[in-house]
Design a protein around this motif. Structure first.
Motif, PDB file in Angstrom:
ATOM      1  N   VAL A 115       0.800  -1.103   0.072  1.00 55.99           N
ATOM      2  CA  VAL A 115      -0.069  -0.017   0.103  1.00 55.99           C
ATOM      3  C   VAL A 115       0.843   1.200   0.015  1.00 55.99           C
ATOM      4  O   VAL A 115       1.777   1.197   0.807  1.00 55.99           O
ATOM      5  CB  VAL A 115      -0.945   0.005   1.076  1.00 55.99           C
ATOM      6  N   ILE A 116       0.424   2.126  -0.969  1.00 51.76           N
ATOM      7  CA  ILE A 116       1.280   3.458  -0.876  1.00 51.76           C
ATOM      8  C   ILE A 116       0.662   4.555  -0.246  1.00 51.76           C
ATOM      9  O   ILE A 116      -0.351   4.830  -0.288  1.00 51.76           O
ATOM     10  CB  ILE A 116       1.723   3.829  -2.488  1.00 51.76           C
ATOM     11  N   ILE A 117       1.437   5.158   0.602  1.00 48.56           N
ATOM     12  CA  ILE A 117       0.849   6.310   1.482  1.00 48.56           C
ATOM     13  C   ILE A 117       1.884   7.365   1.477  1.00 48.56           C
ATOM     14  O   ILE A 117       2.850   7.520   2.054  1.00 48.56           O
ATOM     15  CB  ILE A 117       0.638   6.004   3.040  1.00 48.56           C
ATOM     16  N   PRO A 118       1.354   8.453   0.793  1.00 52.80           N
ATOM     17  CA  PRO A 118       2.557   9.828   1.107  1.00 52.80           C
ATOM     18  C   PRO A 118       2.362  10.329   2.452  1.00 52.80           C
ATOM     19  O   PRO A 118       1.130  10.320   2.972  1.00 52.80           O
ATOM     20  CB  PRO A 118       1.735  10.770  -0.008  1.00 52.80           C
ATOM     21  N   ILE A 119       3.179  10.843   3.015  1.00 47.28           N
ATOM     22  CA  ILE A 119       3.164  11.451   4.417  1.00 47.28           C
ATOM     23  C   ILE A 119       3.937  12.860   4.225  1.00 47.28           C
ATOM     24  O   ILE A 119       4.651  13.280   3.537  1.00 47.28           O
ATOM     25  CB  ILE A 119       4.009  10.573   5.377  1.00 47.28           C
ATOM     26  N   PRO A 120       3.405  13.831   5.288  1.00 50.35           N
ATOM     27  CA  PRO A 120       2.461  13.502   6.266  1.00 50.35           C
ATOM     28  C   PRO A 120       1.040  13.485   5.977  1.00 50.35           C
ATOM     29  O   PRO A 120       0.722  14.166   4.984  1.00 50.35           O
ATOM     30  CB  PRO A 120       2.645  14.682   7.332  1.00 50.35           C
ATOM     31  N   THR A 121       0.168  12.533   6.284  1.00 52.03           N
ATOM     32  CA  THR A 121      -1.228  12.417   6.291  1.00 52.03           C
ATOM     33  C   THR A 121      -1.886  11.656   7.330  1.00 52.03           C
ATOM     34  O   THR A 121      -1.644  11.387   8.420  1.00 52.03           O
ATOM     35  CB  THR A 121      -1.442  11.699   4.924  1.00 52.03           C
ATOM     36  N   TRP A 138       6.310   4.245   1.675  1.00 49.48           N
ATOM     37  CA  TRP A 138       6.172   5.734   1.870  1.00 49.48           C
ATOM     38  C   TRP A 138       6.336   6.673   0.605  1.00 49.48           C
ATOM     39  O   TRP A 138       7.462   6.603   0.391  1.00 49.48           O
ATOM     40  CB  TRP A 138       6.722   6.018   3.055  1.00 49.48           C
ATOM     41  N   ALA A 139       5.415   7.472   0.318  1.00 53.23           N
ATOM     42  CA  ALA A 139       5.769   8.552  -0.799  1.00 53.23           C
ATOM     43  C   ALA A 139       5.564   9.791   0.345  1.00 53.23           C
ATOM     44  O   ALA A 139       5.861   9.678   1.611  1.00 53.23           O
ATOM     45  CB  ALA A 139       4.556   8.378  -1.700  1.00 53.23           C
ATOM     46  N   LYS A 140       5.743  11.109  -0.455  1.00 56.03           N
ATOM     47  CA  LYS A 140       5.739  12.117   0.388  1.00 56.03           C
ATOM     48  C   LYS A 140       5.124  13.223  -0.139  1.00 56.03           C
ATOM     49  O   LYS A 140       4.868  13.524  -1.274  1.00 56.03           O
ATOM     50  CB  LYS A 140       7.128  12.573   0.516  1.00 56.03           C
ATOM     51  N   LYS A 148       3.602  20.142  -1.493  1.00 55.50           N
ATOM     52  CA  LYS A 148       2.806  19.910  -2.528  1.00 55.50           C
ATOM     53  C   LYS A 148       3.336  18.112  -2.935  1.00 55.50           C
ATOM     54  O   LYS A 148       4.204  17.898  -2.259  1.00 55.50           O
ATOM     55  CB  LYS A 148       3.352  20.486  -3.907  1.00 55.50           C
ATOM     56  N   LEU A 149       2.200  17.451  -3.341  1.00 51.69           N
ATOM     57  CA  LEU A 149       2.545  16.110  -3.436  1.00 51.69           C
ATOM     58  C   LEU A 149       3.799  15.770  -4.400  1.00 51.69           C
ATOM     59  O   LEU A 149       3.796  16.190  -5.541  1.00 51.69           O
ATOM     60  CB  LEU A 149       1.028  15.156  -4.005  1.00 51.69           C
ATOM     61  N   ASP A 150       4.561  14.861  -3.984  1.00 53.20           N
ATOM     62  CA  ASP A 150       5.845  14.337  -5.043  1.00 53.20           C
ATOM     63  C   ASP A 150       5.174  13.269  -5.694  1.00 53.20           C
ATOM     64  O   ASP A 150       5.200  12.082  -5.254  1.00 53.20           O
ATOM     65  CB  ASP A 150       7.046  14.090  -4.140  1.00 53.20           C
ATOM     66  N   VAL A 151       4.750  13.468  -7.042  1.00 56.89           N
ATOM     67  CA  VAL A 151       3.948  12.558  -7.657  1.00 56.89           C
ATOM     68  C   VAL A 151       4.878  11.378  -8.156  1.00 56.89           C
ATOM     69  O   VAL A 151       4.428  10.175  -8.146  1.00 56.89           O
ATOM     70  CB  VAL A 151       3.506  13.116  -9.132  1.00 56.89           C
ATOM     71  N   ASN A 157       6.934   4.025  -6.653  1.00 61.48           N
ATOM     72  CA  ASN A 157       6.657   2.891  -5.530  1.00 61.48           C
ATOM     73  C   ASN A 157       5.556   1.671  -6.051  1.00 61.48           C
ATOM     74  O   ASN A 157       5.567   1.010  -5.358  1.00 61.48           O
ATOM     75  CB  ASN A 157       6.078   3.609  -4.449  1.00 61.48           C
ATOM     76  N   ILE A 158       4.921   2.225  -7.276  1.00 57.71           N
ATOM     77  CA  ILE A 158       4.175   1.326  -7.767  1.00 57.71           C
ATOM     78  C   ILE A 158       4.684   0.213  -8.366  1.00 57.71           C
ATOM     79  O   ILE A 158       5.812   0.096  -9.197  1.00 57.71           O
ATOM     80  CB  ILE A 158       3.226   1.714  -8.842  1.00 57.71           C
ATOM     81  N   THR A 159       4.267  -1.282  -7.782  1.00 58.61           N
ATOM     82  CA  THR A 159       4.614  -2.633  -8.277  1.00 58.61           C
ATOM     83  C   THR A 159       3.699  -3.518  -8.441  1.00 58.61           C
ATOM     84  O   THR A 159       2.618  -3.014  -8.377  1.00 58.61           O
ATOM     85  CB  THR A 159       5.732  -3.204  -7.248  1.00 58.61           C
TER      86      THR A 159
END
Length: 371
Positions: A115-121, A138-140, A148-151, A157-159
């Motif tokens: 599961v991919i989760i950008p932080i902080p959230t 972890w994304a960011k 701003k979301l780092d796309v 991180n997608i596999t």
């Protein structure tokens, strides 16, 4: 053998969730009159819920010995009208949006899935994913770029093991929205389920509302709630908007009676009282601007633009967030110390909207502490 030996090892790794502090707790700990305490820490509606709900709840008391309807057709119909989404694409949860999050993890995650989760959230995403056996990638949200979301941190991180991606917009606790083109790029780059959390979307510009995408993409689920502008945080009603196929799977494992009679009646009445909804929305946005403009005057603070009913603030007067929030608590002001949010330095706090009177008192107390 003790209970410690029987508890799952993953549970032992968790730290307890840190909720916003209550007025009762602060009154008890600091000897402050509860009537003088300003609660701006939990992103609630300071004007409460529709006044029409009280009468409806009183009338419902005589029915509380009976189980609620597993699917209330009147509630589903009103949500459908509100969102302009067919009933068959909606699922309602009885623990706010948290139940929807947990149920989607239950139907998607096997041990070792990602599961991919950008932080902080919002912290509940990771809790629910981990307890069901997922590995978190972890994304960011980029702090140096105004969160701003780092796309690319998401896409990279997608596999083939990726089952879900969480995108909170407006994001909690930073308050900013994710640009639509960035979300589109993520959604169209994967077959993983993209969870777009719109808990605060009512406070945002209409162009940021992507609820209709649940009909456009099979791999999108939109999270919505009654806890914010509708003022029903205490009734715990949330819902998801997604493909009929996903709804069907979730209904197989959803707690049947999680939505109580009281919560159903409250949600229906809230949706029907459009005048109160519009009043709260208008005054909520005005309150947000009032607090934002007031805090911007302090050079020792950095205040971040927001599309929600709260804003993120960085303390730059030599105190860390815990020290700063403690100083506010001693004066009867509750804000949210953000030290527990993964991915944030210990200098941030989050402040929610209040009434004009509360905002005025809050800003006066802030001047005493900051300066």
């Amino acid at each position: 053998m003790s209970i410690d030996d029987k508890v799952r090892s993953i549970v032992k790794e968790f730290k307890a969730y840190v909720p916003g502090k209550s007025k009762e707790e602060i009154a008890r700990n600091y000897g402050i009159d509860p009537e003088r305490i300003i609660k701006l820490g939990s992103n609630e509606n300071p004007w409460g819920c529709s006044p029409k709900i009280e009468e409806k709840l009183i009338n419902e008391v005589s029915n509380l010995h009976q189980y609620p309807q597993p699917i209330n057709p009147e509630l589903m119909d009103e949500i459908s009208k509100f969102t302009k989404i067919p009933v068959e694409n909606i699922i309602v949860g009885g623990d706010g949006a948290d139940e929807v999050i947990d149920n989607i993890m239950r139907i998607l995650i096997d041990e070792g899935d990602e599961v991919i989760i950008p932080i902080p959230t919002f912290t509940q995403y990771a809790i629910s994913a981990k307890i069901h056996g997922a590995n978190i990638k972890w994304a960011k949200f980029d702090e140096e770029n105004g969160f701003k979301l780092d796309v690319e941190s998401v896409l990279n991180n997608i596999t083939e093991k990726t089952k879900a991606i969480f995108l909170c917009t407006p994001n909690n606790p930073t308050g900013n929205v994710i640009p639509t083109e960035d979300i589109k790029k993520i959604v169209e780059s994967t077959d993983a389920l993209v969870m777009i959390d719109h808990a605060y979307i009512e406070y945002s510009k209409e162009e940021y509302d992507l609820t209709s995408w649940a009909l456009k993409y099979d791999n999108v689920l939109i999270l919505r709630t009654f806890s914010k502008v509708f003022g029903l945080a205490g009734q715990r009603v949330g819902y998801g908007v997604t493909s009929k196929k996903v709804v069907d799977y979730m209904m197989r494992i959803k707690p049947i009676f999680s939505l109580t009679r009281a919560s159903q009646v409250s949600a229906i009445t809230a949706l029907l009282d459009k005048e109160f909804f519009e009043k709260c929305l208008k005054e909520g946005i005005e309150s947000r601007e009032e607090i934002y403009n007031g805090l911007k005057k302090f050079k020792q603070l950095e205040v971040y633009p927001t599309e929600a009913n709260y804003m993120l603030v960085k303390v730059k007067n030599g105190m860390n967030s815990s020290e700063f929030c403690e100083a506010l608590l001693k004066k009867g002001v509750i804000v949210r110390d953000c030290y527990s949010f993964e991915g944030l330095e210990p200098y941030y706090f989050r402040v929610s909207i209040g009434t004009s009177e509360e905002n005025e008192r809050f800003l006066k107390i802030m001047s005493e502490i900051v300066e």
